[in-house]
Design a protein around this motif. Structure first.
Motif, mmCIF file in Angstrom:
data_model
loop_
_atom_site.group_PDB
_atom_site.id
_atom_site.type_symbol
_atom_site.label_atom_id
_atom_site.label_comp_id
_atom_site.label_asym_id
_atom_site.label_seq_id
_atom_site.Cartn_x
_atom_site.Cartn_y
_atom_site.Cartn_z
ATOM 1 N N LEU A 6 0.836 -1.194 0.000
ATOM 2 C CA LEU A 6 0.000 0.000 0.000
ATOM 3 C C LEU A 6 0.878 1.254 0.000
ATOM 4 O O LEU A 6 2.054 1.196 0.358
ATOM 5 C CB LEU A 6 -0.920 0.003 1.224
ATOM 6 C CG LEU A 6 -1.953 -1.133 1.284
ATOM 7 C CD1 LEU A 6 -2.712 -1.087 2.603
ATOM 8 C CD2 LEU A 6 -2.920 -1.062 0.107
ATOM 9 N N PRO A 7 0.306 2.403 -0.376
ATOM 10 C CA PRO A 7 1.136 3.606 -0.521
ATOM 11 C C PRO A 7 1.666 4.206 0.770
ATOM 12 O O PRO A 7 2.716 4.843 0.767
ATOM 13 C CB PRO A 7 0.193 4.596 -1.223
ATOM 14 C CG PRO A 7 -0.849 3.751 -1.880
ATOM 15 C CD PRO A 7 -1.034 2.581 -0.968
ATOM 16 N N LEU A 15 -6.211 -0.695 6.798
ATOM 17 C CA LEU A 15 -6.514 -2.057 6.342
ATOM 18 C C LEU A 15 -6.390 -3.056 7.487
ATOM 19 O O LEU A 15 -7.244 -3.940 7.645
ATOM 20 C CB LEU A 15 -5.593 -2.450 5.193
ATOM 21 C CG LEU A 15 -5.935 -3.786 4.524
ATOM 22 C CD1 LEU A 15 -7.297 -3.721 3.830
ATOM 23 C CD2 LEU A 15 -4.856 -4.187 3.524
ATOM 24 N N ALA A 16 -5.338 -2.921 8.294
ATOM 25 C CA ALA A 16 -5.200 -3.813 9.448
ATOM 26 C C ALA A 16 -6.350 -3.610 10.423
ATOM 27 O O ALA A 16 -6.875 -4.580 11.002
ATOM 28 C CB ALA A 16 -3.859 -3.568 10.128
ATOM 29 N N PRO A 42 -0.093 3.239 13.633
ATOM 30 C CA PRO A 42 -1.216 3.620 12.772
ATOM 31 C C PRO A 42 -2.450 2.746 12.960
ATOM 32 O O PRO A 42 -3.582 3.215 12.770
ATOM 33 C CB PRO A 42 -0.640 3.469 11.354
ATOM 34 C CG PRO A 42 0.842 3.605 11.524
ATOM 35 C CD PRO A 42 1.134 2.964 12.843
ATOM 36 N N ILE A 43 -2.248 1.496 13.341
ATOM 37 C CA ILE A 43 -3.388 0.604 13.613
ATOM 38 C C ILE A 43 -4.124 1.091 14.854
ATOM 39 O O ILE A 43 -5.359 1.232 14.856
ATOM 40 C CB ILE A 43 -2.926 -0.850 13.817
ATOM 41 C CG1 ILE A 43 -2.121 -1.349 12.624
ATOM 42 C CG2 ILE A 43 -4.129 -1.758 14.081
ATOM 43 C CD1 ILE A 43 -1.518 -2.740 12.834
ATOM 44 N N ILE A 231 0.759 -9.923 5.392
ATOM 45 C CA ILE A 231 1.877 -9.000 5.472
ATOM 46 C C ILE A 231 1.480 -7.719 4.754
ATOM 47 O O ILE A 231 1.216 -7.742 3.544
ATOM 48 C CB ILE A 231 3.144 -9.602 4.815
ATOM 49 C CG1 ILE A 231 3.358 -11.062 5.255
ATOM 50 C CG2 ILE A 231 4.351 -8.733 5.089
ATOM 51 C CD1 ILE A 231 3.471 -11.276 6.739
ATOM 52 N N VAL A 232 1.391 -6.601 5.479
ATOM 53 C CA VAL A 232 0.935 -5.340 4.901
ATOM 54 C C VAL A 232 2.081 -4.336 5.001
ATOM 55 O O VAL A 232 2.497 -3.969 6.105
ATOM 56 C CB VAL A 232 -0.323 -4.806 5.608
ATOM 57 C CG1 VAL A 232 -0.952 -3.697 4.778
ATOM 58 C CG2 VAL A 232 -1.336 -5.919 5.846
ATOM 59 N N ILE A 233 2.571 -3.873 3.860
ATOM 60 C CA ILE A 233 3.780 -3.052 3.823
ATOM 61 C C ILE A 233 3.612 -1.897 2.834
ATOM 62 O O ILE A 233 2.726 -1.923 1.981
ATOM 63 C CB ILE A 233 5.011 -3.905 3.416
ATOM 64 C CG1 ILE A 233 4.756 -4.611 2.082
ATOM 65 C CG2 ILE A 233 5.340 -4.915 4.498
ATOM 66 C CD1 ILE A 233 5.911 -5.474 1.581
ATOM 67 N N ASP A 234 4.488 -0.905 2.965
ATOM 68 C CA ASP A 234 4.446 0.200 2.006
ATOM 69 C C ASP A 234 5.448 -0.039 0.875
ATOM 70 O O ASP A 234 6.187 -1.034 0.864
ATOM 71 C CB ASP A 234 4.658 1.539 2.701
ATOM 72 C CG ASP A 234 6.080 1.746 3.222
ATOM 73 O OD1 ASP A 234 6.921 0.837 3.099
ATOM 74 O OD2 ASP A 234 6.353 2.837 3.761
#
Length: 260
Positions: A6-7, A15-16, A42-43, A231-234
């Motif tokens: 994600l940006p 999203l999390a 941020p979560i 796995i959520v990353i920029d």
């Protein structure tokens, strides 16, 4: 393992938070695994916003912290019990008695670790574990060389980890050398793992644990064996992933009903 790129950290947090909100609305007494450090912030910010603005309730939720420093006095500003209270649980309506952490001040550390494992089991196990990843690939405080089957125990911090965490203290000399941490085996027992990472400083670690071999030298690589690891990353953290185009394609074409 699902990799989502994600940006920005704000979108990562949203999203999390979607996954956590869906869990809590479906199971009000859900058990969350709570991480500290900068990655989960941020979560927590987004969950607090949804609590304030949308009425998302955590009243019946239980939380178990990943780790705790050994040797900090009770109530120390940088103890992870205090960090979790400050950054998340005091901002929502979760009961204080429902939030648990490893005891880094216990006289009998081994006994406290065994009790912590028993408490997680008694709560029914962790439904969703939030994770960050260290620059050397650690999750929790399972430093390189940790057993992939390890349980909650005392660990010595790598010097790189102490240097990385010095930003939370006045100087590196104040960072403890020891911690109590959930083990890799404990983390793997969670029914859903959501790991978030952002920034170029995490790119090597992300590449190594997502696309490298499963090895104790990169503890986070054990997540390749998890049946539901998200796995959520920029973009910066994804910069060294060879499979990035495929991960983007999969997420862009994912059925909406599937969720995380």
């Amino acid at each position: 393992m699902e990799v989502i790129i994600l940006p920005s950290s704000k979108e990562i947090g949203a999203l999390a938070a979607d996954a956590i909100e869906a869990l809590v609305r479906n199971k009000p007494n859900a058990v969350l695994g709570l991480a500290t450090g900068s990655s989960p912030l941020p979560i927590y910010d987004e969950l607090a916003r949804r609590h304030d603005q949308d009425g998302l309730s955590f009243e019946e939720v239980s939380g178990f912290a990943l780790d705790e420093y050994v040797g900090l006095p009770v109530g120390h500003y940088e103890s992870y019990r205090e960090v979790i209270r400050r950054e998340f649980t005091n901002r929502v309506d979760v009961g204080a008695a429902n939030v648990h952490g490893p005891d880094g001040s216990a006289e009998d550390i081994q006994g406290a670790c065994e009790s912590y494992e028993a408490a997680i089991k008694a709560a029914g196990g962790i439904d969703l574990q939030i994770l960050g990843v260290g620059t050397n690939g650690h999750i929790g405080f399972n430093e390189p060389g940790s057993s992939l089957a390890s349980r909650t125990r005392i660990k010595t911090l790598a010097e790189q980890t102490r240097q990385d965490n010095a930003r939370f203290f006045d100087n590196v000399r104040q960072v403890p050398h020891h911690v109590v941490t959930q083990g890799l085996g404990t983390i793997m027992d969670a029914r859903h793992v959501v790991l978030v990472a952002f920034g170029a400083g995490k790119a090597d670690a992300v590449r190594d644990f997502v696309e490298g071999p499963v090895s104790a030298s990169c503890p986070a690589s054990v997540l390749q064996f998890h049946p539901r690891a998200t796995i959520v990353i920029d973009e910066a953290a994804a910069a060294k992933l060879g499979g990035a185009p495929a991960y983007r394609h999969a997420f862009e074409n994912k059925p909406a009903w599937q969720g995380l």
